[in-house]
Design a protein around this motif. Structure first.
Motif, mmCIF file in Angstrom:
data_model
loop_
_atom_site.group_PDB
_atom_site.id
_atom_site.type_symbol
_atom_site.label_atom_id
_atom_site.label_comp_id
_atom_site.label_asym_id
_atom_site.label_seq_id
_atom_site.Cartn_x
_atom_site.Cartn_y
_atom_site.Cartn_z
ATOM 1 N N ILE A 5 28.173 -31.247 -19.079
ATOM 2 C CA ILE A 5 26.872 -30.956 -18.506
ATOM 3 C C ILE A 5 26.740 -31.765 -17.225
ATOM 4 C CG2 ILE A 5 25.719 -32.742 -19.903
ATOM 5 C CD1 ILE A 5 23.232 -30.912 -19.913
ATOM 6 N N LYS A 6 26.200 -31.147 -16.181
ATOM 7 C CA LYS A 6 25.991 -31.827 -14.914
ATOM 8 C C LYS A 6 24.719 -32.676 -14.991
ATOM 9 C CE LYS A 6 29.495 -29.810 -12.872
ATOM 10 N NZ LYS A 6 30.714 -30.574 -12.515
ATOM 11 N N ALA A 7 24.645 -33.683 -14.121
ATOM 12 C CA ALA A 7 23.497 -34.585 -14.133
ATOM 13 C C ALA A 7 22.189 -33.837 -13.906
ATOM 14 C CB ALA A 7 23.684 -35.674 -13.085
ATOM 15 N N ALA A 8 22.170 -32.906 -12.947
ATOM 16 C CA ALA A 8 20.941 -32.160 -12.663
ATOM 17 C C ALA A 8 20.518 -31.318 -13.862
ATOM 18 C CB ALA A 8 21.141 -31.274 -11.435
ATOM 19 N N ASP A 9 21.495 -30.748 -14.557
ATOM 20 C CA ASP A 9 21.170 -29.935 -15.727
ATOM 21 C C ASP A 9 20.659 -30.795 -16.878
ATOM 22 O OD1 ASP A 9 21.939 -27.602 -14.402
ATOM 23 O OD2 ASP A 9 24.015 -27.803 -15.042
ATOM 24 N N LEU A 10 21.196 -31.993 -17.020
ATOM 25 C CA LEU A 10 20.688 -32.895 -18.053
ATOM 26 C C LEU A 10 19.260 -33.324 -17.729
ATOM 27 C CD1 LEU A 10 20.894 -34.633 -20.568
ATOM 28 C CD2 LEU A 10 22.053 -36.377 -19.189
ATOM 29 N N ALA A 11 18.992 -33.622 -16.470
ATOM 30 C CA ALA A 11 17.637 -34.006 -16.078
ATOM 31 C C ALA A 11 16.649 -32.900 -16.408
ATOM 32 C CB ALA A 11 17.601 -34.333 -14.581
ATOM 33 N N ALA A 12 17.031 -31.656 -16.132
ATOM 34 C CA ALA A 12 16.151 -30.534 -16.451
ATOM 35 C C ALA A 12 15.976 -30.385 -17.955
ATOM 36 C CB ALA A 12 16.719 -29.252 -15.851
ATOM 37 N N ALA A 13 17.060 -30.574 -18.716
ATOM 38 C CA ALA A 13 16.984 -30.446 -20.172
ATOM 39 C C ALA A 13 16.083 -31.518 -20.775
ATOM 40 C CB ALA A 13 18.385 -30.532 -20.773
ATOM 41 N N LEU A 14 16.116 -32.724 -20.205
ATOM 42 C CA LEU A 14 15.281 -33.797 -20.742
ATOM 43 C C LEU A 14 13.798 -33.560 -20.470
ATOM 44 C CD1 LEU A 14 17.466 -36.924 -19.856
ATOM 45 C CD2 LEU A 14 17.093 -35.895 -22.108
ATOM 46 N N ASP A 15 13.507 -32.733 -19.492
ATOM 47 C CA ASP A 15 12.116 -32.384 -19.189
ATOM 48 C C ASP A 15 11.662 -31.135 -19.926
ATOM 49 O OD1 ASP A 15 11.531 -34.499 -17.518
ATOM 50 O OD2 ASP A 15 12.211 -33.461 -15.704
ATOM 51 N N SER A 16 12.525 -30.559 -20.733
ATOM 52 C CA SER A 16 12.189 -29.324 -21.439
ATOM 53 C C SER A 16 11.480 -29.629 -22.755
ATOM 54 C CB SER A 16 13.451 -28.511 -21.702
ATOM 55 O OG SER A 16 14.235 -29.141 -22.708
ATOM 56 N N SER A 17 11.101 -28.572 -23.431
ATOM 57 C CA SER A 17 10.411 -28.740 -24.712
ATOM 58 C C SER A 17 11.361 -29.113 -25.840
ATOM 59 C CB SER A 17 9.664 -27.447 -25.073
ATOM 60 O OG SER A 17 10.568 -26.349 -25.139
ATOM 61 N N SER A 18 12.663 -28.918 -25.629
ATOM 62 C CA SER A 18 13.655 -29.252 -26.655
ATOM 63 C C SER A 18 14.767 -30.089 -26.036
ATOM 64 C CB SER A 18 14.239 -27.974 -27.273
ATOM 65 O OG SER A 18 13.235 -27.192 -27.863
ATOM 66 N N PRO A 19 14.484 -31.334 -25.700
ATOM 67 C CA PRO A 19 15.500 -32.157 -25.032
ATOM 68 C C PRO A 19 16.629 -32.532 -25.975
ATOM 69 C CG PRO A 19 13.599 -33.484 -25.613
ATOM 70 C CD PRO A 19 13.229 -32.058 -25.922
ATOM 71 N N PRO A 20 17.819 -32.729 -25.432
ATOM 72 C CA PRO A 20 18.938 -33.174 -26.269
ATOM 73 C C PRO A 20 18.799 -34.647 -26.615
ATOM 74 C CG PRO A 20 19.611 -33.100 -23.984
ATOM 75 C CD PRO A 20 18.215 -32.535 -24.028
ATOM 76 N N LEU A 21 19.524 -35.065 -27.623
ATOM 77 C CA LEU A 21 19.636 -36.477 -27.956
ATOM 78 C C LEU A 21 20.729 -37.053 -27.064
ATOM 79 C CD1 LEU A 21 18.903 -38.830 -29.951
ATOM 80 C CD2 LEU A 21 20.851 -38.078 -31.311
ATOM 81 N N VAL A 22 20.415 -38.124 -26.341
ATOM 82 C CA VAL A 22 21.358 -38.706 -25.397
ATOM 83 C C VAL A 22 21.898 -40.017 -25.954
ATOM 84 C CG1 VAL A 22 21.712 -39.536 -23.047
ATOM 85 C CG2 VAL A 22 20.150 -37.631 -23.471
ATOM 86 N N LEU A 23 23.220 -40.155 -25.903
ATOM 87 C CA LEU A 23 23.883 -41.351 -26.407
ATOM 88 C C LEU A 23 24.644 -42.031 -25.271
ATOM 89 C CD1 LEU A 23 25.389 -39.982 -29.752
ATOM 90 C CD2 LEU A 23 23.141 -41.021 -29.364
ATOM 91 N N ASP A 24 24.400 -43.320 -25.103
ATOM 92 C CA ASP A 24 25.087 -44.136 -24.108
ATOM 93 C C ASP A 24 26.253 -44.840 -24.795
ATOM 94 O OD1 ASP A 24 25.815 -46.533 -22.606
ATOM 95 O OD2 ASP A 24 24.008 -46.225 -21.418
ATOM 96 N N VAL A 25 27.471 -44.519 -24.372
ATOM 97 C CA VAL A 25 28.672 -45.080 -24.994
ATOM 98 C C VAL A 25 29.401 -45.982 -23.991
ATOM 99 C CG1 VAL A 25 30.564 -44.487 -26.561
ATOM 100 C CG2 VAL A 25 28.846 -42.769 -26.028
ATOM 101 N N THR A 26 28.637 -46.697 -23.170
ATOM 102 C CA THR A 26 29.245 -47.549 -22.157
ATOM 103 C C THR A 26 30.212 -48.541 -22.800
ATOM 104 O OG1 THR A 26 27.315 -47.345 -20.707
ATOM 105 C CG2 THR A 26 28.780 -49.229 -20.349
ATOM 106 N N TRP A 27 31.424 -48.564 -22.268
ATOM 107 C CA TRP A 27 32.490 -49.422 -22.816
ATOM 108 C C TRP A 27 33.558 -49.593 -21.767
ATOM 109 C CZ3 TRP A 27 37.664 -47.952 -23.595
ATOM 110 C CH2 TRP A 27 38.452 -48.874 -24.309
ATOM 111 N N GLN A 28 34.172 -50.758 -21.740
ATOM 112 C CA GLN A 28 35.259 -51.020 -20.801
ATOM 113 C C GLN A 28 36.284 -51.895 -21.484
ATOM 114 O OE1 GLN A 28 34.004 -52.553 -17.010
ATOM 115 N NE2 GLN A 28 36.047 -53.230 -16.444
#
Length: 280
Positions: A5-28
């Protein structure tokens, strides 16, 4: 559903009535704990997932399973339920960089039967480059989900199955840096080299400098040049299984189903009887 998913599409999805669950898996690898970066800034509403604690099983130095062993189904299921994942939950995973850790989460969710998961192309860097909002506010714990792990959604190989794939003429791709493949250097594991018969396909060669994946047609051409085409038996490995999951994701974008040698090089070298190759 696309696996990216592109960043712009995720931003739009988060503003929708059914946003996805977002998980941050930051690791190095070898870096500071990902939770530290998460606490500074993350996508609003994102929940943190620890790769070592929740996307891996217990690690025994020098033991089978590699540096990031597969988590047990019960433990993985408990972690996903805690995050609020259920059968109908749309999930987006991201990390800070080229999506290696995010791909590990993507692969595990799919392996355990949840295919409603996408990776943020380019990760947090792509999100901030487009000036989407960030926050340091940690969201309230999600309502427990009803996730039930059902192993087998993706093809997983062990060491013997990987050796058999190569012996039968299959294509085994090595996602590590080319100098590690050749055995010129090995900064992490106890032995240098690669699995005999493997083909070098470093993750940096099929992604842009900013971590985004090349277009599907370019990915298809790249992997075809290494023998990985639709209809061939294809598998990927790396040092501990994380970057190889990223390669399996790239292969899927190219239309090439691929297996994952989950233990990868760090598992292969635990048996001194297994052969090691060096050079091209």
């Amino acid at each position: 559903m696309s696996s990216l998913i592109k960043a712009a599409d995720l931003a739009a999805a988060l503003d929708s009535s059914s946003p996805p669950l977002v998980l941050d898996v930051t690791w190095q690898l070898g870096g500071p704990p990902g939770i530290e970066a998460y606490r500074v800034a993350h996508i609003p509403g994102a929940h943190f997932v620890d790769l070592a604690a929740e996307l891996s099983g217990p690690h025994t130095p020098g033991g089978a399973g590699g540096r990031h062993p597969m988590p047990e189904p019960a433990a993985f299921g408990a972690s996903m339920r805690r995050l609020g994942i259920g059968p109908e939950t749309d999930v987006v995973v991201y990390d800070g960089g080229p999506s290696v850790a995010a791909a590990r989460a993507w692969w595990l969710l799919r392996y355990f039967g949840h295919d409603r998961v996408r990776v943020l192309d380019g990760g947090f860097a792509a999100w901030t480059a487009e000036r989407h909002p960030v926050t340091d506010v940690v969201p309230e714990p999600a309502a427990p989900g009803a996730f039930v792990p059902r192993p087998g959604g993706m093809t997983r190989l062990d060491a013997d199955e990987t050796a058999a794939l190569v012996a039968a003429g299959g294509v085994l791709l090595d996602a590590r840096a080319a100098e590690r493949f050749r055995g010129e250097t090995e900064p992490i594991d106890a032995k240098a080299g690669h699995i005999p018969g493997a083909v070098s396909a470093p993750a940096t060669e099929y992604t842009h400098a900013d971590g985004r994946f090349h277009e599907p047609a370019e990915l298809k051409e790249y992997f075809a040049a290494r023998g990985a085409v639709h209809g061939a038996r294809v598998a990927a490995y790396c040092g501990s299984g994380a970057t190889a999951a990223h390669e399996v994701l790239a292969l899927s974008l190219a239309g090439v189903p691929a297996a994952l040698y989950a233990g990868s090089w760090s598992d292969w070298i635990t048996d001194p009887e297994r052969p090691v190759a060096t050079g091209e």
